[in-house]
Design a protein around this motif. Structure first.
Motif, PDB file in Angstrom:
ATOM      1  N   ASN A 249     -59.684  25.932  64.500  1.00  9.67           N
ATOM      2  CA  ASN A 249     -58.877  25.229  63.496  1.00  9.67           C
ATOM      3  C   ASN A 249     -58.117  24.064  64.126  1.00  9.67           C
ATOM      4  N   ALA A 250     -57.573  24.284  65.329  1.00  6.90           N
ATOM      5  CA  ALA A 250     -56.834  23.217  66.006  1.00  6.90           C
ATOM      6  C   ALA A 250     -57.767  22.053  66.328  1.00  6.90           C
ATOM      7  N   THR A 251     -58.970  22.363  66.793  1.00  8.08           N
ATOM      8  CA  THR A 251     -59.948  21.313  67.102  1.00  8.08           C
ATOM      9  C   THR A 251     -60.317  20.541  65.835  1.00  8.08           C
ATOM     10  N   ALA A 252     -60.536  21.280  64.755  1.00  8.82           N
ATOM     11  CA  ALA A 252     -60.879  20.632  63.482  1.00  8.82           C
ATOM     12  C   ALA A 252     -59.724  19.751  63.007  1.00  8.82           C
TER      13      ALA A 252
ATOM     14  N   LEU B  38     -57.640  34.223  68.134  1.00 13.74           N
ATOM     15  CA  LEU B  38     -57.388  33.078  69.017  1.00 13.74           C
ATOM     16  C   LEU B  38     -58.521  32.069  68.920  1.00 13.74           C
ATOM     17  N   ALA B  39     -59.759  32.552  68.919  1.00 11.43           N
ATOM     18  CA  ALA B  39     -60.912  31.651  68.806  1.00 11.43           C
ATOM     19  C   ALA B  39     -60.857  30.892  67.478  1.00 11.43           C
TER      20      ALA B  39
ATOM     21  N   VAL C  39     -57.509  44.089  71.281  1.00 11.87           N
ATOM     22  CA  VAL C  39     -57.749  42.913  72.131  1.00 11.87           C
ATOM     23  C   VAL C  39     -58.863  42.062  71.535  1.00 11.87           C
ATOM     24  N   LYS C  40     -59.943  42.707  71.095  1.00  7.19           N
ATOM     25  CA  LYS C  40     -61.067  41.974  70.489  1.00  7.19           C
ATOM     26  C   LYS C  40     -60.594  41.237  69.235  1.00  7.19           C
TER      27      LYS C  40
END
Length: 116
Positions: free
Chosen positions: A59-62, A53-54, A46-47
């Motif tokens: 990457n999506a934000t960038a 995911l983070a 999970v970690k």
């Protein structure tokens, strides 16, 4: 002696039942340990997934920021291109006027030269 035999029989049954219960307790403790180890392994998974995911979100934000920057650059370039096109059209128009004026002067001079 019958009483002694009965006591020994009861003691053996009690001992057998105690051993059986101890075996069940040992089995349950083994299962509990296995469950805990499985939970720990799943917690690690999970970690790892949360970290991935983070990273993907970052990457999506960038990528979104890069796209926004590129759109801004495209709009700026379009503005500069439109301005350059207008200036070129104005220069072409000015040059045509100068050509017409020079042609008119040339015709005027040639007709005055022919008149003399």
């Amino acid at each position: 002696s019958e009483q002694q035999t009965l006591i020994e029989t009861l003691a053996k049954e009690n001992n057998d039942e105690t051993e059986s219960m101890q075996q069940e307790i040992d089995d349950l403790q083994s299962k509990l340990l296995a469950s805990r180890q499985s939970c720990d392994a799943k917690s690690v998974q999970v970690k790892d997934l949360e970290d991935k995911l983070a990273a993907l979100q970052w990457n999506a934000t960038a990528a979104e920021q890069t796209m926004a920057d590129q759109r801004t650059l495209i709009e700026t370039l379009r503005g500069e291109m439109t301005k350059a096109q207008s200036e070129a059209e104005e220069t072409i128009s000015d040059l045509k006027m100068e050509c017409w004026e020079l042609e008119a002067k040339a015709m005027e001079q040639s007709s005055s030269a022919a008149a003399t």
